[in-house]
Structure formats: C-alpha cells, structure tokens
Design an enzyme around this catalytic site. Structure first.
Site, short mmCIF file in Angstrom:
data_model
loop_
_atom_site.label_atom_id
_atom_site.label_comp_id
_atom_site.label_asym_id
_atom_site.label_seq_id
_atom_site.Cartn_x
_atom_site.Cartn_y
_atom_site.Cartn_z
N TRP B 171 0.68 -1.07 0.04
CA TRP B 171 0.03 0.15 -0.41
C TRP B 171 0.83 1.11 -0.12
O TRP B 171 0.21 2.17 -0.37
CB TRP B 171 -0.75 0.02 0.95
CG TRP B 171 -2.02 -1.74 1.00
CD1 TRP B 171 -2.28 -1.90 2.07
CD2 TRP B 171 -2.41 -1.58 0.14
NE1 TRP B 171 -2.43 -3.25 2.04
CE2 TRP B 171 -3.00 -3.05 0.94
CE3 TRP B 171 -3.01 -1.40 -1.22
CZ2 TRP B 171 -4.05 -4.09 -0.08
CZ3 TRP B 171 -4.14 -2.20 -1.89
CH2 TRP B 171 -3.86 -3.67 -1.38
N ASP B 172 1.69 1.33 0.94
CA ASP B 172 3.66 2.19 0.74
C ASP B 172 3.26 2.82 -0.47
O ASP B 172 3.82 3.98 -0.95
CB ASP B 172 3.70 1.74 1.49
CG ASP B 172 3.67 2.75 2.89
OD1 ASP B 172 3.05 3.34 3.30
OD2 ASP B 172 4.94 1.99 3.74
N VAL B 173 3.85 1.44 -1.21
CA VAL B 173 4.73 1.59 -2.89
C VAL B 173 3.20 2.35 -4.08
O VAL B 173 3.34 2.99 -4.80
CB VAL B 173 5.19 0.22 -3.77
CG1 VAL B 173 5.15 0.43 -4.61
CG2 VAL B 173 6.23 -0.41 -2.88
N GLY B 176 2.57 6.08 -2.92
CA GLY B 176 3.81 7.05 -3.60
C GLY B 176 3.53 7.32 -4.71
O GLY B 176 3.48 7.91 -5.47
#
Lengths: 431, 431
Positions: B171-173, B176
C-alpha cells in the site's frame, strides 16, 4: 449553469484523450486512474471483448466485477482488430484530437498498422506507452514475476516450508500507476517542447526496481546473513500480531522511540522491559534492539493482549501513538448493509450495468477536499457509434455500414439505465 | 556540447522543483519517482535525520539501505524544523522557484508556518500533496491497513488458521505512485490555468480503492459465497505451484483458452482432460471450469512436473504460451557476483556514500529506449549550503551563521567520492 457547477473547478486532466488497447490489470488501471482525473479514456477492444472480459470475480448475473472495477469512467469502443479496416479506425482515433490526443496506452502485442512506427508516422508527437512482461518481450504476469523475485519464500508462517504466493496482484497495481505517472510526465514534456515520447515499462522491472528501492537487493548483495522468513513480524522494528480475549487478533506496529514508550506506558510493562534491557545488554529505544529481541518482547506482551478484548485494547491504547489495528475481513466490511463501506467518504453507490448496484470507490486522490464519486464502467462497445461519429466525423449511415460488416461492434450488454451515479441522482437517496 | 549530449532529450520533468517533507516509504517513493524523471526534488529533514534515517535493512557500515534506496537522486537539506527560523527557511524554499516551484509533497503533520494555509498565503498557486493514514487524520501504516482490509485471511496455506501478513509494503508503494500521478496531474492543471491544487491521499483509501478496483468489494457485496483462502492457487482460473524433480518449484499460470490448449499439448494430457470434461460435465476451455476443478486438474498434472527438472520443464514448455516461472530467491539474484542482476539493463553499479558499491535499479519507466542509470541518494544534509545559496540567495557567511546557530545542518556523513554512477565513469569498467 448553476452556482455549484460554477464553483467546481475543471478536473485536472480535462481535455486529455487516451486511446487504450489493453487488458487485465496494469494497463487498464493506468487508464482508469487517468479517467478518474478527468481524461477521456477510450478503451478499444475486439468485438466480443478482450481476454479479460469474463475474468473473475463475477456478479451473480455473470458480469465480470473485475472488468467493471478496472474500467470505471472510460468509454468503450469495439472494432474488429483482426481486420485491416478495423485497425485503420484505431489508427485514425490515435492520430486525431489535436494537441490533446495522440496518446496510446497498451499492453497488447502490436498488430499491423498499430505498431509504434506506424502510429508515429501519422502523428510525430505521439506519446506511446507499452507495458511488457519482461523487457526483452518474454511474457510474464504478476504471479510469475512475484515467484521469480523470491518474495513467496519470505511470506507466511515461519514454520512453513514452501513458497507462499501473494493474493493481490501488487506488481500489476504498481505498474498501472507507473504507467499513469509516465504518461503524465511525457505529456508535460510534449506540452513544453512539442516532442512525443515512447515509453516502455516491464512488469518484471517494476518488481525488481521496487525490491531495489526498498533495500532488499542491496541487503542481499552487501550483507552476509540472508533475510529470514519472519511470519507476521515486522522486519527491522517491533511489529506483530497478538491474540486477544475475544479471538480477534490485532496487528501492533512500533516504528519510533515514541511509539515504544507509549506502548510500554499503556501496557505497564516498562519495568519488565528495563530489566530485559539490563539482562540482554540492549537498548529498546533503538529499533535494532527491539527487532533482535522481538521474540522475548512479544512473549512478554502477549498476556496483556490475550487478557483483553479488542475493544478494551483499543480503549487502553487509545491515546498512545503506537499503531494498532484489528484484522478485518472483506465480509466484515460488507456486513450490516455494508455499514463500514458506507461510512467511508471514498465509497458511493454505483449502478453498474449488468452487475447491479453496489458501493464502489472513487479515486483515492482527493483534490481540494472534493471526493469525486465513481462512474460506472461502460458496457462493452457502448460508445462505438458515439466515438466514431464524434472523433472521425462518420455519419450514422457509415457507422451502420461498419457494424453490418462486423468491422465495428454493437454494445454487448444492457445499456446503462441512466449512466448516472447515485451521487448525481441525489446522494442522500443513493446511500 | 558533444554529439551524444545533443541527441539526449531533456528529461521529461526538467525544471520542476519539489519540496519534500517526508519519511518512510510512500511519500519518499513519490518524490524519488519524480526525481528519476528529471525533477529537482529537495528532501527536507530535521537536523540529524527524520524517523526513517536508520530504518532497516542496514549496510554492514550501519547506513540505512532503505533510506538510500528510497531517496536516490534527490537533494538533501537539513534544518531545525522545531525552530520558527528553520521553518521560515522551508517556507521560503516552497514559495520560490517561479513557475516551476511551489510544489510540496509531505506525509508530515503540519508545523507552525508550514501548514497548507500558511504556504498558500505566500504562493497562491501552491500545489500541495499530503499523505495521510486515514482520511480523518488517524494514524495508519501499511501493515495496519493491510490487516484492516482482511487480506491476511486470504493469504497463505489453505490449512493455516490465522492471518498471514504480506512482507512488502504494497500500500505504501501504491500510495507513492498515486502521489506522483496526482502531483503531475495538478501541475498540468496549473500550467493551463494558473491554479494551484491541494491534494490529499490516505493510505487506507488507497487500499480500499484497490480492493474495489480489483472487484473484491463488489464480490463481497453481491455474492453469497465469500472468497476462500486459496493457498497458492490463482483465483478464477488455473494457476498454482508445482513441485519438480530437482526440488525447485515452479509457478504455472493459465489465463486464456490458448494458454490451456498449449499446456495440454505440451504435457500430453489432452485426452485425460477431455475424459474429465465428460465426467464432470465441464468445459475446460472456460476459465470458470478450470478454476472449479483446479484440484483435479492440478492432481492430474502434478506427476508431469514432478518427473522433470525445472530446466526440462522450461524446455518442454518453451514454445507454449502458458506462463511458467521458477520460484527464485533474493540470494539467487545476487549469487555468482550478482550475475542475474548484472544481466538486467535496469540495474547499474551505484557508489552509495556510506553504504558502498552495489547494483541498484534505475527507473523502470524507460523513455525512447534509454535506460537512465540510478543516481545515489544524498548524504543527509549534503545540499543544505548549496540549496540555501542557490534558491534563497544566501551568502556563504549567512549559511555559516545558520549552521553555527543550529538552524541549518551540516552534511551528516562522508561526502560522495564523485557522485558519479558507474555508467558515467565508463559502463564496462563499472560492472
């Protein structure tokens, strides 16, 4: 124009037109992301549909919820891509639309007349994005790329032997968003210089780059000890799941010294932790020591969690900075008339032709505090006539002739009853 | 200017300047993606570093490979963000740079003088992107959001009871890359209208939107049968891992009728499959039937794979369209002097100050066939003096004074020896 409409700024990609020749997740997601930001994204499919038209999950009606989910807000045109005449129509759609057009997004193998060089000959400022499996043209999909990279041997219970696949096509999702980013970067360049660009992205490269960006590859090259399979532990700090008194496990994550101090204060385990620090010669103010001693620290904390219900844990950790979350499930999100989904401003009722009414997400990018509601995916071929008339100036008779000869398709399913979202129809009534 | 330099087009985001106040994965990845496309991304940190400065994995030297991986190609400025004077410096950096400036990317809680309204007062066309955990401001990180959505109950062996966390911060990727997309969309809008935009993205919303886009949420709402935990099976078609004669399992994926026919032809199991179709009343030309009968079909095929080595399988399936991949591991990618990594055009030798030389990825977005090599991450604070002189027209004496008073920082580590990649130094010699 009423007051509300006057206040609404135009969507950021207003005017942009993208011709999408794609299927499955990555390339359609890239196009949908642009459509959600206001671009006119026209997905072209073979008459009858591409290879993803029936991809699971399906609605009870048999319509693909996957296709519907990944093509929201686009227009759909079907032509016979196997015929030179059908391909010429696509090439003309690419070449048109003035300075806002000439943009192609595809994961399809190029067919005669639709290869990059063909399209660029008619449109020197062409922006052409192509998704590949491997850069050298070999096929790959999310699940094979993930296997190749080795993440399945790092995932899953520590006691497990074999590989554990992920369930989400994470590389597809990342790839789709790289495609959207690359397309916008190229369009900025074109707006400033007049020059088109050819952009290629390989699924394998996205996975490899991500493994590198997150430090996995450098670690494997520079460090002697390979990263172990960690079960549900967080790598490099203190984070893991804990069982609770009512059988609903929670995930706890510490990422800073403050998180840790707050967790100790809330659980009353400061003195035990201090004794452990002396016994181990450790400093739990440091992430490295929290990670090294994760088994001991977890064991010390487990009784605190096991003796409390999830609600009690949330209450007792309520003011702490440490991150805590329940493990939910998708059924829980849709239980009680989907109360959890309805409470999210992201979600709105969508009347998806064929599939039926359900709550669907709008774009997660929220501009100026205004959540754009989701728009339905088109019915396959729904906009064939409209687009051919509007963009290629064909007459209704010419469109009919193309259809009669099978060069252009008909809408393949039920026409949308109104093509309106519940929000447009009156948000209160729609939820 | 030599011929090579003349042929090289300017990077697509040339001229764009982004002030980044961020930490951990999502927001730094968004900034790095823009830096890789040519933007001047200036990451601002507290003197001494942000909360991610020592995040694992670490190089043997103790330098964070995570921080290095996620900040490649940026400039680094350190100021005392706790002091009004330090924050005024940041506000001036945001306000400057003419039409290419006025862009902020952050996941930090706003501090006095750096809140959106403060910055916009000085820069009415401000583009401001902020990453949140939850939209309402509650904290969340990748691992808690993933738990909330319920994916850990769908991941892992079918016989396993509890949740299985993912290891990648997916989810971070995704977040971003949404940030990069949103920023470019807003900048396009500003270039056309002169209007700035405020954009917010919540990690939880990105996860929820992705679950919706892939059909998970609609399926849970519309279908009575919840999706089961599937182990290593692909949902909705035939795909799974198979053991091989040399102990290296392979992942096999069928997504079309052609894949299936090719797999049957290569394994010689067409007659068995036909008999099974008659016995079950099934049509394995259809994905749904391949999925429903995955256990039987997998059982029938397992001996073919188990009696062959991986190399033999790759040979025998070489001309088939069906997707096959070995399960690799990160150690394998770096074995034999990292031959597998060196063979990828994406990778190049990076001389990362502090961490040492290693192969690192360039951007996976390849423009016009030219792979841009990776650039090192800065040393923390490396560009403080340079940026204050260049963008704020401070004199060397003024910079020294700020440093003496602790308002601005010094470079925190070894200066890069050359700041050059191996490619610039001569590619053959560098690999």
């Amino acid at each position: 124009m009423d007051d509300a409409a006057q206040q609404e700024p135009s969507p950021p990609l207003a005017g942009m037109r993208v011709i999408e020749l794609s299927s499955f997740v990555a390339s359609p997601l890239g196009g949908m992301t642009l459509a959600q930001l206001g671009a006119d994204v026209i997905r072209i499919d073979q008459v009858g549909g591409g290879p993803d038209i029936g991809r699971w999950p399906l609605a009870p009606s048999g319509h693909s919820l996957y296709w519907a989910g990944l093509n929201k807000g686009k227009r759909s045109v079907t032509v016979d891509l196997r015929s030179p005449e059908g391909r010429r129509i696509v090439a003309r759609l690419v070449a048109g639309s003035g300075e806002d057009g000439g943009i192609v997004l595809t994961n399809a193998a190029p067919r005669g007349g639709l290869a990059y060089d063909d399209l660029r000959a008619a449109r020197p400022d062409l922006i052409h994005l192509r998704l590949l499996g491997h850069r050298d043209g070999r096929n790959a999909v999310d699940y094979t790329v993930n296997a190749e990279l080795g993440f399945p041997y790092l995932t899953g219970p520590e006691s497990h032997d074999g590989p554990v696949n992920h369930v989400l096509p994470v590389w597809d999702v990342a790839c789709g968003l790289y495609l959207a980013t690359g397309l916008l970067a190229a369009e900025r360049h074109r707006a400033r210089t007049g020059e088109g660009r050819r952009i290629e992205v390989a699924l394998y490269d996205v996975a490899l780059a991500t493994a590198g960006n997150l430090g996995y590859l450098a670690e494997a090259q520079l460090c002697d000890t390979p990263r172990p399979r960690l079960g549900n532990h967080l790598f490099g700090d203190f984070g893991r799941d804990f069982a609770t008194a009512d059988g609903e496990p929670v995930m706890v994550v510490v990422l800073t010294g403050r998180h840790w101090r707050d967790l100790l204060a809330a659980t009353g385990l400061g003195e035990v932790a201090a004794a452990l620090e002396r016994a181990f010669g450790a400093d739990f103010g440091r992430a490295a020591d929290r990670y090294r001693h994760r088994e001991a620290l977890g064991g010390v904390m487990a009784p605190w969690f096991a003796s409390r219900t999830r609600a009690e844990i949330e209450r007792d950790l309520g003011d702490a900075s440490v991150l805590v979350a329940r493990y939910g499930d998708l059924a829980g999100l849709t239980r009680d008339d989907a109360a959890a989904l309805r409470s999210s401003p992201l979600m709105d009722v969508l009347d998806q032709p064929g599939a039926g009414r359900h709550l669907a997400p709008g774009p997660p990018l929220v501009f100026d505090g205004r959540q754009v509601p989701p728009r339905p995916a088109p019915v396959l071929g729904e906009h064939t006539g409209e687009v051919l008339r509007e963009l290629l100036s064909l007459s209704p008779g010419e469109v009919d002739d193309l259809r009669a000869r099978g060069v252009a398709g008909e809408p393949a399913g039920p026409a949308p009853e109104a093509g309106r979202t519940a929000a447009e129809a009156g948000r209160a009534g729609g939820r």
